[in-house]
Enzyme design. Structure first.
Site: not given
Lengths: 315, 315, 315, 315
Positions: A31, A88, A171, A177, A204, A207, A230, A236, A265
């Site tokens: 990313h 994205s 996604e 989110e 991802d 998530h 992802h 993160r 990411e």
């Protein structure tokens, strides 16, 4: 093969047999926010050259604030460096195709059309993210009408994207989110309703760690409808610095013979895109050295994919 | 022992030697929202009787909307059922002790004083949660001034609470629920600054799964400053239905010889407190049967604590 | 339904539709060595009454040293307590159906016939374990001839067992207990070759932890051919005191809608069967209190199965 | 610095302050059996050149069958390639310092002396493994006399090794490879009894996965007495192809600020040392390409160590 066909060839398993190259590795991406918080020409040069230097095959550009991006420069740089591109974005409350308000839905559709067009202009064939609603903490559950708006909008955009040779990735993100697609299962239901050949699920790990029962079931449920991945750690930050059982996830990818893109990411206070970083609640510094982070991630992902392939072959 | 001393005896390790009973199990609690979305007299009766029926020692009441709670009824019911009580809440943007705006800080202080007073009136000695800021998705990082306001406020409230025999727990939560304390390490720094004998760290496995490097280091870092524990699954549903490595966490509690309360927390669309559920982004149904959920959780927690004790004794 | 049909009904999914009762829980069992190291009448009474008292549905009796067992007493006690029975054993180097030596193969066949007969006489319908070779650390890899002997022997015993209404379970064990079946994949290959309707795979989490890539793939690979399950911790002690990701395993059982028996196995120096304990390398004390161990295990297994069912229903 | 001092400088934390270089990475090693099954001159050339080519700092040579090793050639090759050396072995029933039989103990002592001498002749300062008994599946628990013999023998060998500048590592292995030291806790007790400055604990993730409660507690228990580390997957194949939570282990190494050697160990039927492979029960093929396996492992270990350092710095 036309340009459109060529673009579709990477991302759309149901449409073509392009994944017969089963001996080949997945393409690995990173990313852009690992490198820079905006996409000015200077930043774009940095993003693309660093992505290449770190050994990746693809760069994912976030279209939050695309007005400053120089599309032809970006396209040229990608070609020059031999990199593929994925685009994205998430929508906003003001331009939200899952809103009850038709005006917000219209503005959301416009953003999605813009995203598809930019993707195609950059020579890309994948546009993914929270295309079905705002990337934001909602204050109430989705309404039936809002969900209908989202499905209808995705049908329209899928048709628009198909003509441009672009695949759309929904996604699946955590509850903070989105109030619409938090699990693979919900995304698959929506894919059934949208019923378009160029819409895929985008999983991802960051998530999934919050919403799914484990890292294997969602992948198996998607199967050939998984179109983009992802890889993000639970915090993160650096892969391996958190709680995610990545071996399980890579084993699952091997089980479905996933051949698509796998993109890293990570977010830290070191590199900030004000809109995106605040939307993603990036309050801490988890790394400073983008290149160390990225090369570490690339080795981690390639190693995980390799180990899973070996586990599959020698069980 | 005065009433105040009696109350403090459960929660304040630095002040007293009450944890010498090392052969005893931790007290197990359950959050009221497992049973009911409000605290009307009818709901309170249900919450307390079901908590007892499911075998717990303590009920945690959320003070989001305490106006409807009948304090003397609640206190009587707790005594009648032989249950202990913990109280919790988070602040709001409008009443936020970490705000730059002194008026919001004042309103936050008032809410905290109210929470301490209610806790004492209910016969409790623990008031915890996001006492240091709003339980909300912030749109920007904390400011230095905001952090100072939070520290100063906690000093004042700690003093107030000490007089009432109440211990304050700073719950460490994920980035979407606070921009101030996302890790145990940050909480320990704040404890150092607040420097009060009746302020402890409150860890929650649900949040740790998102923010911490693993489930052991934060517990070890806290040691005797860990004063309260929430057990929540990664998806906030059934324990064992998600991704959390609970064995690791229970092993860590055994390593520090933790003797405090361990409270189960779970949220589903089945039981809704509108303010709290939307703040917590509860969009899905993860369970319907509160009693099955709670008895399962109690057995899971008791089993995990037991297994960790055996692992420690027979290594 | 004849007695034989009745016996088969629990264990043989390919032969009958007995698993349509999808709303029902798996039957939970416990290995006799949790309670006693031998099967004298006194020990048998203890084993069966304690199994019942701890809430299990089934007891697994190890036939290592069956000479001392009083079959009719045991059968009566099982009926009196309303318990089901599973029998298990491993062979020895001297009586090993995977040996190159035909005499050893013959002695192994005799032991297997004896095991099937005892199982039927006890009213059981399941006989499992290392039926295909010695339960021992081999000093060389299996030979092609040895493997052929094992397949041929299993064909013969399967036929013999079918007539007695007994299902055979091939337990997949770690490299130190067999040189033939260390993975589910190897067991499935052998099932294909044996090609009998009453032979199933028996998985054990303790062994899977050493040999398999994860706790989900082997279960999915077996699907309806999984006929029996052992739950054991990585150190063979308390469930939750070791490294095994049990949630992943229980999720996998839910994915294949497994309705068979789930039996707890644990070994400590506290309860010793000299032959078995030394064969299994039980050098340490991991528990003293059999009843605490067993009730803990029962709650752990029931909880894991329940949580997995909920995860499946609410994803 | 004398040669002896120089040798000790890598492995003996209690004796010297050589680990102050806290910013430096651990030295990474690989076991010779990844490359070749014996140590003929040809094989030794291959082992050393491939170790270097794969980017490692150290090669671990197994002394099972040292008679064929050309010590001066090996020493020259190590110097030529700039590699460090570690030596390892386990004893046999015939030469077992934990035997009740004094003659077997004497033969065991002779093997240990030989191992120390070879290590020193090769220019190494670390000799580890199952130095306290046979690397074999015992058929009975250790006796008190046997344990005393082991302690006494280690005292003697430690003294002998100290004079040669060699540190001894007691490798903690699973129940099928020793009946004496299966946990870090047992090893620490033995270290206390042996009471020599040049004896350290050697942990191996493959064995920890079977015996320990988790991957963090044993490391923390050892602290500065941890002197050598083996990284092996649960199935002894590719790192990431099994069940081990390596992130947890690397986090633990970072917590104790471990600066010692980290060596990769893997076994497959592809590369066979008949004595060692059969002793280790290597019946399956888990890989064919030694170089792919080794470079993958090196990246995996370096990445895990890096991520743990970042997690520690940014929590």
């Amino acid at each position: 093969m036309t340009e459109r066909e060529s673009r579709l060839s990477t991302f759309d398993p149901p449409m073509r047999g392009q994944y017969a190259r089963s001996h080949e590795m997945n393409k690995l991406g990173v990313h852009a926010l690992v490198w820079a918080g905006d996409l000015t020409p200077e930043s774009t040069r940095k993003v693309i050259s660093q992505t290449k230097a770190a050994g990746f095959d693809l760069v994912e550009l976030s279209l939050h604030g695309p007005k400053v991006m120089d599309l032809s420069l970006t396209r040229d740089l990608l070609q020059e460096h031999g990199l593929e591109i994925g685009c994205s974005r998430g929508l906003t409350f003001d331009a939200d195709v899952s809103s009850d308000d038709p005006a917000a839905v219209s503005r959301g559709l416009a953003l999605l059309e813009e995203g598809v067009s930019i993707t195609a202009e950059l020579g890309g064939n994948y546009f993914g993210g929270i295309l079905y609603g705002a990337m934001a903490k909602y204050s109430a559950p989705i309404t039936p009408q809002g969900r209908r708006h989202a499905v209808d909008s995705l049908k329209r955009i899928a048709d628009f994207a198909l003509k441009k040779g672009v695949t759309l990735g929904l996604e699946v993100v955590n509850r903070y989110e989105s109030n619409l697609l938090n699990t693979a299962s919900q995304a698959l239901d929506m894919l059934d309703e949208v019923d378009a050949p160029n819409v895929v699920v985008h999983l991802d790990t960051y998530h999934m760690n919050i919403e799914e029962s484990d890292f294997m079931q969602p992948v198996l449920a998607c199967g050939k409808r998984l179109g983009y991945v992802h890889i993000g750690e639970s915090n993160r930050g650096y892969l391996g610095s958190g709680t995610i059982d990545f071996a399980q996830f890579f084993h699952a990818l091997a089980m479905i013979d996933y051949k698509g893109v796998v993109t890293f990411e990570s977010f830290s206070s070191t590199v900030v895109n004000e809109q995106l970083s605040n939307a993603l609640a990036i309050w801490r510094n988890l790394w400073e050295d983008s290149m160390d982070l990225a090369t570490h991630a690339r080795a981690f992902m390639a190693g995980g994919i390799n180990a899973a392939a070996k586990a599959k072959a020698h069980h």
